[in-house]
Design a protein around this motif. Structure first.
Motif, mmCIF file in Angstrom:
data_model
loop_
_atom_site.group_PDB
_atom_site.id
_atom_site.type_symbol
_atom_site.label_atom_id
_atom_site.label_comp_id
_atom_site.label_asym_id
_atom_site.label_seq_id
_atom_site.Cartn_x
_atom_site.Cartn_y
_atom_site.Cartn_z
ATOM 1 N N ASP A 138 0.813 -1.220 0.000
ATOM 2 C CA ASP A 138 0.000 0.000 0.000
ATOM 3 C C ASP A 138 0.844 1.266 0.000
ATOM 4 O O ASP A 138 0.385 2.321 -0.441
ATOM 5 N N LEU A 139 2.037 1.187 0.536
ATOM 6 C CA LEU A 139 2.927 2.343 0.492
ATOM 7 C C LEU A 139 3.717 2.397 -0.807
ATOM 8 O O LEU A 139 3.937 3.475 -1.369
ATOM 9 N N ARG A 140 4.136 1.234 -1.278
ATOM 10 C CA ARG A 140 4.967 1.218 -2.482
ATOM 11 C C ARG A 140 4.187 1.644 -3.719
ATOM 12 O O ARG A 140 4.716 2.382 -4.567
ATOM 13 N N MET A 177 -2.050 7.483 1.084
ATOM 14 C CA MET A 177 -0.953 7.282 2.033
ATOM 15 C C MET A 177 -1.234 7.951 3.372
ATOM 16 O O MET A 177 -0.904 7.406 4.432
ATOM 17 N N ILE A 178 -1.854 9.135 3.333
ATOM 18 C CA ILE A 178 -2.172 9.843 4.576
ATOM 19 C C ILE A 178 -3.145 9.020 5.417
ATOM 20 O O ILE A 178 -2.984 8.892 6.636
ATOM 21 N N LYS A 179 -4.169 8.430 4.784
ATOM 22 C CA LYS A 179 -5.138 7.608 5.517
ATOM 23 C C LYS A 179 -4.452 6.399 6.137
ATOM 24 O O LYS A 179 -4.728 6.029 7.292
ATOM 25 N N LEU A 180 -3.558 5.771 5.386
ATOM 26 C CA LEU A 180 -2.846 4.609 5.910
ATOM 27 C C LEU A 180 -2.009 4.989 7.131
ATOM 28 O O LEU A 180 -2.042 4.311 8.160
ATOM 29 N N LEU A 185 -1.150 5.293 13.080
ATOM 30 C CA LEU A 185 -0.942 6.109 14.283
ATOM 31 C C LEU A 185 -2.078 5.915 15.287
ATOM 32 O O LEU A 185 -1.842 5.826 16.498
ATOM 33 N N ASP A 186 -3.316 5.849 14.783
ATOM 34 C CA ASP A 186 -4.450 5.627 15.679
ATOM 35 C C ASP A 186 -4.346 4.267 16.362
ATOM 36 O O ASP A 186 -4.627 4.143 17.563
ATOM 37 N N MET A 187 -3.965 3.238 15.607
ATOM 38 C CA MET A 187 -3.834 1.912 16.202
ATOM 39 C C MET A 187 -2.730 1.896 17.255
ATOM 40 O O MET A 187 -2.865 1.260 18.303
ATOM 41 N N ALA A 188 -1.644 2.623 16.981
ATOM 42 C CA ALA A 188 -0.561 2.691 17.966
ATOM 43 C C ALA A 188 -1.039 3.385 19.244
ATOM 44 O O ALA A 188 -0.709 2.953 20.362
ATOM 45 N N ARG A 309 -7.226 -3.978 -2.815
ATOM 46 C CA ARG A 309 -8.170 -2.876 -2.784
ATOM 47 C C ARG A 309 -8.737 -2.636 -1.393
ATOM 48 O O ARG A 309 -9.240 -1.578 -1.099
ATOM 49 N N ALA A 310 -8.656 -3.639 -0.566
ATOM 50 C CA ALA A 310 -9.383 -3.568 0.699
ATOM 51 C C ALA A 310 -8.602 -2.906 1.825
ATOM 52 O O ALA A 310 -9.062 -2.856 2.937
ATOM 53 N N GLY A 311 -7.419 -2.401 1.561
ATOM 54 C CA GLY A 311 -6.646 -1.715 2.589
ATOM 55 C C GLY A 311 -5.911 -2.677 3.494
ATOM 56 O O GLY A 311 -5.635 -3.814 3.141
ATOM 57 N N THR A 312 -5.607 -2.204 4.693
ATOM 58 C CA THR A 312 -4.752 -2.987 5.593
ATOM 59 C C THR A 312 -5.533 -3.735 6.654
ATOM 60 O O THR A 312 -4.940 -4.429 7.472
ATOM 61 N N GLY A 313 -6.857 -3.615 6.694
ATOM 62 C CA GLY A 313 -7.622 -4.336 7.688
ATOM 63 C C GLY A 313 -7.634 -3.674 9.052
ATOM 64 O O GLY A 313 -7.852 -4.353 10.060
ATOM 65 N N LEU A 314 -7.381 -2.369 9.114
ATOM 66 C CA LEU A 314 -7.366 -1.657 10.398
ATOM 67 C C LEU A 314 -8.651 -0.881 10.663
ATOM 68 O O LEU A 314 -8.950 -0.555 11.804
ATOM 69 N N GLY A 315 -9.398 -0.582 9.606
ATOM 70 C CA GLY A 315 -10.544 0.320 9.730
ATOM 71 C C GLY A 315 -11.577 -0.137 10.741
ATOM 72 O O GLY A 315 -11.971 0.613 11.643
ATOM 73 N N LEU A 316 -12.044 -1.387 10.621
ATOM 74 C CA LEU A 316 -13.091 -1.874 11.517
ATOM 75 C C LEU A 316 -12.575 -2.031 12.942
ATOM 76 O O LEU A 316 -13.320 -1.832 13.901
#
Length: 359
Positions: A138-140, A177-180, A185-188, A309-316
């Protein structure tokens, strides 16, 4: 065969057995020694000889009892030694190790708990590996895209009529990238217990309208229609943290749009019951029942085929933590091929609360 289910009872009975054995061996050794010696002793013989006999009997008793205690100790502590060896191998990264459970006492229960812990550690380690791989991709991807466009701009390889569309793509990749990074940061902060909630009285109906309007480019690009449904004549005011609730709605709406098919619709429902009820419903592929319990886990992705496409799985996971801090429940109902609906509640703002509205 009698099975004793208490380790402490086993230890107590073993101690009693060792005590009885030691007394029996002492009595037996004393009897044998005295039987062979008393016949040759005179009534007034030196007491030192008798003391010597007792000392020899005690030595034999201690030796034999020590052997019995050593054997029983080795047998009773074998599960603990096995756990130690397994723990060392787990510390080296081998999460396939398990301890063998042979008893049904406290040590057996400890072994079951130990095996469960290893299973969870293995799952977490696999999620971490998947997370690193997903975050790296997702970053690359956006960085590669940005690097390509910047290079093209510097080389004047982009025609003037395409510069605006190219800048829009660069903006989209930057926002991605900002959302990721914000999610990370929120998870941390959540894991460190540093995520704070600052509740105020605010208009949640207006907040929903703002979020839907702000995310219009995303659902228009996906060719999805987002409708706000409410049977309330007036706006609904709640008492919560508006910035964090904004984050909750954004994540849930983004999730619904992400998994909706083109030409479908997403409904954002705002109602009042005993509390304010906010629901986000899509008509996408749905979630299988066996995956429902795992969707709140960090890094978990129900749709492995659409990982990119589904992101990193952190949202939920972030949504669940934020609502837990608000002491607000969230419910999910889903049917395969018939869509999913996420519903959460927030406390209504009483009129007596004089806290000013959010500007």
């Amino acid at each position: 065969m009698l099975h004793i289910k208490s380790f402490f009872l086993k230890l107590f009975l073993t101690s009693i057995a060792v005590l009885l054995i030691s007394h029996f061996i002492l009595a037996l050794a004393s009897y044998i020694l005295f039987q062979t010696t008393l016949a040759t002793m005179h009534l007034h013989s030196d007491l030192s000889q008798i003391a010597g006999l007792f000392a020899l009997a005690s030595l034999l008793s201690l030796t034999m009892t020590g052997g019995v205690v050593y054997y029983l100790s080795q047998r009773m502590t074998a599960p603990l030694r096995e756990m130690k060896q397994v723990a060392l191998r787990i510390a080296q990264g081998d999460f396939d190790q398990r301890v063998t459970i042979k008893t049904h006492d406290e040590l057996g229960a400890l072994g079951e708990t130990f095996n469960y812990m290893v299973q969870e550690l293995g799952s977490t380690d696999q999620l971490r590996r998947d997370f690193v791989a997903n975050v790296s991709h997702d970053l690359r991807s956006p960085l590669t895209s940005l690097h390509g466009f910047v290079t093209a701009f510097l080389d004047d390889a982009i025609p003037n009529e395409r510069k605006r569309s190219s800048l829009m793509v660069m903006q989209e990749q930057t926002e991605r990238m900002i959302k990721l990074v914000n999610d990370l940061l929120d998870m941390a902060r959540i894991e460190a217990g540093q995520l704070e909630i600052h509740s105020v009285r605010f208009n949640v109906s207006e907040l929903v309208r703002q979020v839907v309007a702000r995310m219009e480019p995303a659902w228009v690009k996906k060719q999805v229609t987002v409708d706000i449904l409410s049977d309330e004549a007036q706006d609904i005011y709640v008492y919560a943290d508006p910035d964090r609730i904004d984050q909750v709605i954004v994540n849930l709406l983004h999730n619904a749009i992400q998994f909706s098919s083109p030409q479908s619709s997403v409904d954002v429902i705002v109602q009042t019951r005993a509390q304010a009820v906010i629901a986000i419903r899509d008509h996408g592929p749905g979630i299988r029942q066996e995956e429902m319990a795992s969707i709140w886990e960090r890094f978990y992705k129900a749709d492995r085929a659409r990982t990119q496409r589904a992101g990193t799985g952190l949202g939920l996971s972030i949504v669940k933590h934020i609502l837990d801090l608000h002491h607000s429940p969230i419910d999910v109902k889903s049917e395969v091929e018939n869509g999913t609906i996420f519903t959460f509640t927030l406390p209504l703002a009483p009129d007596r609360i004089k806290t000013p509205d959010r500007p």
